[in-house]
Design a protein around this motif. Structure first.
Motif, short mmCIF file in Angstrom:
data_model
loop_
_atom_site.label_atom_id
_atom_site.label_comp_id
_atom_site.label_asym_id
_atom_site.label_seq_id
_atom_site.Cartn_x
_atom_site.Cartn_y
_atom_site.Cartn_z
N ILE A 85 5.23 -20.61 26.36
CA ILE A 85 5.84 -19.37 26.83
C ILE A 85 6.85 -18.90 25.79
N THR A 86 6.76 -17.65 25.41
CA THR A 86 7.70 -17.05 24.46
C THR A 86 8.54 -16.02 25.20
N ILE A 87 9.84 -16.15 25.07
CA ILE A 87 10.75 -15.25 25.78
C ILE A 87 11.72 -14.60 24.81
N ASP A 88 12.22 -13.45 25.21
CA ASP A 88 13.25 -12.73 24.46
C ASP A 88 14.52 -12.77 25.30
N ALA A 89 15.60 -13.31 24.74
CA ALA A 89 16.86 -13.47 25.47
C ALA A 89 17.97 -12.67 24.79
N GLN A 90 18.79 -12.03 25.61
CA GLN A 90 19.92 -11.26 25.10
C GLN A 90 21.20 -11.77 25.77
N PRO A 91 21.88 -12.75 25.15
CA PRO A 91 23.08 -13.33 25.75
C PRO A 91 24.25 -12.36 25.75
N ILE A 92 25.18 -12.58 26.68
CA ILE A 92 26.36 -11.73 26.82
C ILE A 92 27.61 -12.59 26.95
N VAL A 93 28.77 -11.98 26.75
CA VAL A 93 30.05 -12.61 27.02
C VAL A 93 30.96 -11.59 27.68
N GLY A 94 32.01 -12.08 28.37
CA GLY A 94 32.98 -11.17 28.98
C GLY A 94 32.33 -10.16 29.90
N PRO A 95 32.80 -8.90 29.86
CA PRO A 95 32.26 -7.86 30.75
C PRO A 95 30.95 -7.28 30.21
N HIS A 96 29.92 -8.13 30.16
CA HIS A 96 28.58 -7.73 29.71
C HIS A 96 28.58 -7.21 28.27
N GLY A 120 22.71 -10.06 15.75
CA GLY A 120 24.01 -10.24 16.38
C GLY A 120 24.74 -11.49 15.92
N PRO A 121 26.02 -11.58 16.33
CA PRO A 121 26.78 -10.55 17.06
C PRO A 121 27.24 -9.42 16.15
N ASN A 122 27.46 -8.26 16.76
CA ASN A 122 27.94 -7.09 16.04
C ASN A 122 29.40 -6.84 16.44
N LYS A 123 30.27 -6.89 15.48
CA LYS A 123 31.70 -6.74 15.75
C LYS A 123 32.02 -5.44 16.48
N ASP A 124 31.27 -4.37 16.19
CA ASP A 124 31.53 -3.07 16.80
C ASP A 124 31.24 -3.05 18.29
N ASP A 125 30.49 -4.04 18.80
CA ASP A 125 30.21 -4.11 20.24
C ASP A 125 31.39 -4.65 21.03
N PHE A 126 32.37 -5.22 20.33
CA PHE A 126 33.52 -5.86 20.99
C PHE A 126 34.72 -4.92 20.96
N LEU A 127 35.22 -4.55 22.14
CA LEU A 127 36.42 -3.73 22.22
C LEU A 127 37.61 -4.50 21.61
N PRO A 128 38.67 -3.78 21.18
CA PRO A 128 39.80 -4.45 20.53
C PRO A 128 40.37 -5.62 21.33
N ASN A 129 40.45 -5.49 22.68
CA ASN A 129 41.02 -6.58 23.47
C ASN A 129 40.06 -7.73 23.68
N TYR A 130 38.83 -7.63 23.13
CA TYR A 130 37.89 -8.74 23.19
C TYR A 130 37.51 -9.26 21.81
N GLN A 131 38.20 -8.78 20.78
CA GLN A 131 37.91 -9.24 19.43
C GLN A 131 38.23 -10.73 19.26
N ASN A 132 39.11 -11.24 20.14
CA ASN A 132 39.46 -12.66 20.05
C ASN A 132 38.30 -13.57 20.41
N LEU A 133 37.23 -13.00 20.99
CA LEU A 133 36.06 -13.81 21.30
C LEU A 133 35.23 -14.12 20.06
N LEU A 134 35.50 -13.38 18.98
CA LEU A 134 34.79 -13.60 17.72
C LEU A 134 35.57 -14.54 16.83
N LYS A 135 34.87 -15.39 16.12
CA LYS A 135 35.53 -16.30 15.17
C LYS A 135 35.62 -15.63 13.81
#
Length: 233
Positions: free
Chosen positions: A180-191, A218-233
């Protein structure tokens, strides 16, 4: 004479107040341009909805970025928006709550809005969804490992963001050996979307084995709002 003096002083104070408030408002003015656009939402339930922009709902361009009105965006993607005016109870800030509804209600809401018939359940869809749910722990474990170097928290895998791309019986008819081959799109925080990955598993009486993995984006830095930038290393 005293009365005239009082009126003069009051007029000066009033003018000073208006000048002060005008300067405050001017400092918060944002210069943006109208950005005529065709906006289409492609939803997780397989439906799409082209939004008819009304007067006062224009897409604008500011600092080379396009902005869509929050209520229009949220409700078009199946959410409900509640607005509460600023007050001491809200720390004198305007309060905006965006509520995403249950998956079944979301399917009905978005399909009706798009003018399409709601998706009908089927035995095949039920079995596929159960298979996806059974694979979630394996997907979660792999993607937590993959994204450990780029985000500070493990990504979340929601069943609605997992699509079955292909399913193949490896053995002869009634042979219990599948790929089985699947396509997954993981999320963090508020989707917040983290990326997209393709995983191929072999499912047999021996268990579940990951046969192939491909990180698509991914991940794309532009998808993260300023108050969620801390989720990126």
């Amino acid at each position: 004479m005293d009365e005239l003096k009082k009126h003069f002083i009051a007029g000066v104070l009033c003018g000073a107040f208006l000048m002060a408030t005008t300067s405050v408002f001017a400092s918060s003015v944002i210069e943006a341009t109208n950005f005529p656009s065709k906006v289409t939402f492609f939803l997780a339930n397989g439906l799409s909805k082209e939004v008819q922009l009304q007067e006062g709902e224009e897409v604008i361009n500011y600092n080379n970025k396009a902005y869509v009105p929050l209520r229009l965006f949220a409700e078009s993607s199946g959410a409900l928006v509640k607005y509460t005016q600023a007050s001491p109870e809200t720390d004198n800030k305007h309060k905006i709550d965006v509520h995403y509804v249950a998956e079944k209600a979301l399917s009905e809401q978005t399909s009706n809005a798009a003018g399409n018939k709601p998706l009908e359940d089927s035995r095949e869809l039920q079995l596929q969804d159960m298979l996806v749910i059974s694979l979630l722990p394996h997907i979660q474990e792999k993607l937590a490992e993959v994204y450990a170097d780029v985000i500070t928290v493990p990504p979340v895998i929601h069943p609605g963001y997992v699509n079955v791309k292909s399913l193949e019986r490896v053995a002869a008819l009634r042979g219990f050996d599948f790929l089985i081959t699947i396509d997954a799109q993981p999320i963090v925080g508020p989707h917040i979307p983290v990326g997209e990955d393709e995983l191929t598993y072999r499912i047999s009486p021996a268990g579940v084995e990951l046969k192939n993995f491909e990180h698509l984006r991914g991940p794309n830095k532009d998808d993260f709002l300023p108050n969620y930038q801390n989720l990126l290393k």
